[in-house]
Design a protein around this motif. Structure first.
Motif, short mmCIF file in Angstrom:
data_model
loop_
_atom_site.label_atom_id
_atom_site.label_comp_id
_atom_site.label_asym_id
_atom_site.label_seq_id
_atom_site.Cartn_x
_atom_site.Cartn_y
_atom_site.Cartn_z
N ARG A 126 0.82 -1.22 0.00
CA ARG A 126 0.00 0.00 0.00
C ARG A 126 0.86 1.26 0.00
NH1 ARG A 126 -2.99 -2.96 4.04
NH2 ARG A 126 -4.94 -3.76 3.13
N ILE A 171 -0.57 -2.09 -3.86
CA ILE A 171 -2.01 -2.13 -3.64
C ILE A 171 -2.48 -0.69 -3.67
CG2 ILE A 171 -3.86 -2.63 -2.01
CD1 ILE A 171 -2.27 -5.02 -1.03
N SER A 206 -5.82 2.20 -4.07
CA SER A 206 -7.23 2.43 -3.78
C SER A 206 -7.82 3.31 -4.87
CB SER A 206 -7.39 3.10 -2.41
OG SER A 206 -8.75 3.30 -2.11
N THR A 265 -14.91 3.15 -2.49
CA THR A 265 -13.59 2.86 -3.02
C THR A 265 -13.31 1.36 -2.89
OG1 THR A 265 -12.54 3.26 -0.87
CG2 THR A 265 -12.69 5.13 -2.40
N GLU A 266 -12.36 0.91 -3.67
CA GLU A 266 -11.93 -0.49 -3.61
C GLU A 266 -10.41 -0.53 -3.71
OE1 GLU A 266 -13.26 -2.79 -6.92
OE2 GLU A 266 -12.34 -1.46 -8.42
N GLU A 267 -9.83 -1.57 -3.13
CA GLU A 267 -8.41 -1.80 -3.26
C GLU A 267 -8.15 -2.78 -4.38
OE1 GLU A 267 -6.05 -0.97 0.79
OE2 GLU A 267 -6.96 -2.97 0.68
#
Length: 385
Positions: free
Chosen positions: A26, A34, A36, A45-47
């Motif tokens: 992230r 990763i 977002s 939102t999505e990862e």
């Protein structure tokens, strides 16, 4: 093999991105990462996980099933899986600076042992989770640091092997500098799970948008095939006959091309005298996950493996029954979880159902052979009983 062992269903190809590793991904602004982003409907939102530059579809959605142990156990329970040998999914530590990789590998290996140790147990002597550890195989990491990592992994009770990509420290797994590492892995009895990541160059896939299909269905198996062939040609299996090497995705194209490989070796003065055995013989020294998705494909791999030692000079050709038994004993069930999820939450995963159906559908296998592929072979290989 005891009756209890024969009834186990053991998944040897199942991945996890532990929280420490997910946090690192992230924090990155370039692949692997990763990221977002807004959902398609704009409501949230999505990862998404992006492991390679220019990855199709902007990566794949990720969630708790990638790092939450309860989600792993829930998946196992839904599909009747008794034991899983989990492994960090690609790209492992390849992208890290040499100064950071050893300490992160040590921390992640300790995390993996704790992830397994606190899971529910099947019995006082058998956990539901074991793992493959990580080596800091990064360019410029010195060999002594790699040997220290092997020793650390061997000291952790629920780590039974290592997962390894195909590039080694950048020069490939046949790099002579890795010779002490192969020796240490063989001495420690750790299973080496060879798993692809890079595939083949994206320029080979053309301009048409085909998503992940070509890189995953073809690129990954070809990568495994080339890396394993380089190990064979380098004599690694000759020098370390006790090395236990498990190939992902049923060995890629190696079984299909093994006779062609043997012919080319025999006719090439550069390598004809290098190997101690016919090139086909080495298939019988390897292990293969049974992530083949079809009974014909699985039967073919077993047949190639089963007849491998008949190519030894002076060897008697085994009966077909004996060949089947030898071949099936080198195959181990896997699911590739958490990749390729079903379209609906209530569905079972095709990577489970299709691979189990393939095991059940191979003609000529006895019940004992099928149960071996389902779990008995893994129980022996990983010392679970």
């Amino acid at each position: 093999m005891s009756a209890a062992t024969r009834k186990l269903l053991v998944d040897v190809h199942t991945h996890v991105y532990l929280p420490r590793y997910a946090s690192l991904l992230r924090s990155r602004s370039a692949a692997p990462r990763i990221l977002s982003r807004p959902t398609a409907d704009g409501a949230g939102t999505e990862e998404r996980l992006v492991i390679l530059d220019n990855e199709p579809s902007g990566g794949r959605p990720v969630g708790p099933q990638y790092w939450d142990r309860d989600e792993k156990i829930k998946f196992m329970d839904k599909h009747g899986i008794d034991v899983s040998i989990v492994s960090t999914a690609n790209p492992w530590l390849d992208f890290l600076p040499a100064a950071e990789a050893p300490s992160l590998a040590e921390a992640l290996n300790a995390d993996l042992d704790a992830y397994c140790a606190t899971a529910p147990a099947l019995s006082p002597a058998l956990s539901r989770l074991y793992a493959f550890g990580l080596l800091p195989l990064v360019p410029a990491v010195p060999v002594p640091a790699l040997l220290a990592a092997v020793a650390h992994i061997a000291s952790l009770p629920r780590l039974r092997g290592v997962i390894m990509g195909t590039r080694g420290r950048g020069a490939g797994l046949d790099d002579p500098a890795l010779e002490p590492v192969w020796a240490a892995l063989a001495r420690a009895g750790l299973v080496v799970f060879l798993h692809p990541h890079y595939g083949v160059p994206s320029s080979e896939w053309g301009d048409r948008e085909n998503g992940h299909v070509l890189p995953l269905a073809l690129g990954f198996p070809f990568e495994t095939t080339i890396a394993t062939t380089r190990l064979i040609l380098a004599g690694v299996l000759d020098r370390h006959p006790s090395l236990r090497l498990l190939l992902a995705h049923a060995g890629g194209a190696l079984p299909q091309l093994s006779a062609r490989l043997a012919s080319c070796v025999a006719h090439d003065p550069a390598v004809a005298q290098r190997l101690a055995h016919d090139a086909r013989w080495y298939l019988g020294q390897l292990y293969f996950d049974a992530v083949a998705y079809g009974r014909e494909e699985l039967a073919f791999v077993a047949e190639c493996v089963g007849r491998a030692d008949s190519y030894e000079k002076g060897a008697d050709r085994r009966t077909q029954s004996a060949q089947r038994t030898l071949g099936s004993s080198r195959l181990l069930f896997g699911t590739d979880h958490p990749f390729f999820p079903p379209l609906a939450e209530t569905d079972k995963w095709q990577s489970v159902t299709e691979n189990l159906e393939a095991i059940d559908g191979v003609e000529g296998w006895s019940d004992a052979e099928r149960e071996g592929v389902r779990g008995g072979n893994a129980a022996r290989l990983f010392g679970l009983v």
